[in-house]
Write an enzyme that holds these catalytic residues in place. Structure first.
Site, PDB file in Angstrom:
ATOM      1  N   VAL A 101      22.412  51.065  11.523  1.00  0.00           N
ATOM      2  CA  VAL A 101      23.572  49.492  12.851  1.00  0.00           C
ATOM      3  C   VAL A 101      24.045  49.340  12.183  1.00  0.00           C
ATOM      4  CG1 VAL A 101      20.383  49.172  13.488  1.00  0.00           C
ATOM      5  CG2 VAL A 101      21.664  47.856  11.653  1.00  0.00           C
TER       6      VAL A 101
ATOM      7  N   TYR B  27      19.826  34.982   4.151  1.00  0.00           N
ATOM      8  CA  TYR B  27      19.197  35.817   5.287  1.00  0.00           C
ATOM      9  C   TYR B  27      19.700  34.319   6.256  1.00  0.00           C
ATOM     10  CZ  TYR B  27      15.124  37.154   7.628  1.00  0.00           C
ATOM     11  OH  TYR B  27      14.131  38.037   8.500  1.00  0.00           O
TER      12      TYR B  27
ATOM     13  N   LYS C 239      20.733  34.761  10.184  1.00  0.00           N
ATOM     14  CA  LYS C 239      19.991  34.601  11.549  1.00  0.00           C
ATOM     15  C   LYS C 239      20.026  32.979  12.335  1.00  0.00           C
ATOM     16  CE  LYS C 239      16.760  37.843  11.266  1.00  0.00           C
ATOM     17  NZ  LYS C 239      16.807  39.194  11.812  1.00  0.00           N
TER      18      LYS C 239
END
Length: 234
Positions: A60, A157, A161
């Protein structure tokens, strides 16, 4: 009705189990991984169990590999009904006041920029579907509301998100006219490699949460943040 479904980062964990369950239900499923050997090994394991799963190599963070994967699916299927953006990494982090910029860039490259790059590349194939669905696997750690009430660690993290959640809302509004639904879902604290095999639930339990947001019908919800039995705060 059988659907054409792509699950990114699906050679292990929830992604792999999701591919298994979708194949068992008779859908045309593309398992993807950045490491070709690992992806083909995962595909072979499913074929041993009698499941016909297709493999496409995709990193990705590599635009060329994303474009190549899109070309493979377009030539074989002519459309994509469901894109599950599952690929993600986690990094051991410093406190928010002392974040490593290298860790920040590396994690955002996969968890956010990579997800955006995959999504924009595959939108033409989703538009070719009559019931296009984008399911972004997120985390409750990305909920600003949840974090404000009960702050937990992993600031980088969590930030990645939160960016995914914001992007999902924008997608839902912009793609509604095309009949494409976009939602984020948190599978919950699941024991996978990403969590160093710690967690309060099994991989199958996490898979079942995500599954409900993958197999939506044409009247399904869009612009939502799904959690096990309810909607989570954005």
């Amino acid at each position: 009705m059988s659907k054409v479904i792509l699950v990114t980062g699906s050679n292990t964990g929830i992604g792999f189990d999701l591919v298994r369950v979708l194949a068992e239900k008779g859908h045309i499923v593309y398992l993807s991984a950045r490491n070709e050997a690992a992806g083909k090994e995962a595909q072979a394991n499913l074929k041993t169990d009698g499941l016909n799963v297709k493999f496409v190599r995709m990193d990705v963070t590599d635009h060329d590999s994303i474009t190549s994967a899109k070309d493979v699916i377009e030539e074989a299927e002519g459309k994509l009904d469901v894109l599950v953006n599952n690929a993600a990494i986690g990094i051991e982090e410093r406190p928010a006041a002392d974040i490593s910029m290298d860790a920040l860039r590396r994690l955002f490259d996969t968890n956010f920029f990579g997800l955006v790059q995959v999504t924009t590349t595959f939108i033409p194939l989703l538009r070719a579907s009559k019931e296009g669905v984008i399911t972004n696997v997120s985390s409750e750690l990305g909920s600003n509301g949840s974090q404000a009430q009960n702050h937990r660690g992993s600031p980088v993290y969590s930030a990645s998100k939160a960016a995914v959640n914001s992007y999902t809302i924008a997608l839902a509004h912009e793609l509604k006219k095309d009949g494409i639904k976009a939602n984020a879902v948190t599978p919950g604290y699941t024991a996978t490699r990403l969590t160093k095999f710690q967690g309060t639930q099994t991989i199958r339990e996490g898979t079942e949460v995500v599954l409900r947001w993958v197999l939506l019908d044409k009247d399904g919800p869009t612009g939502q943040f799904g959690i096990r039995e309810e909607l989570c705060q954005w």
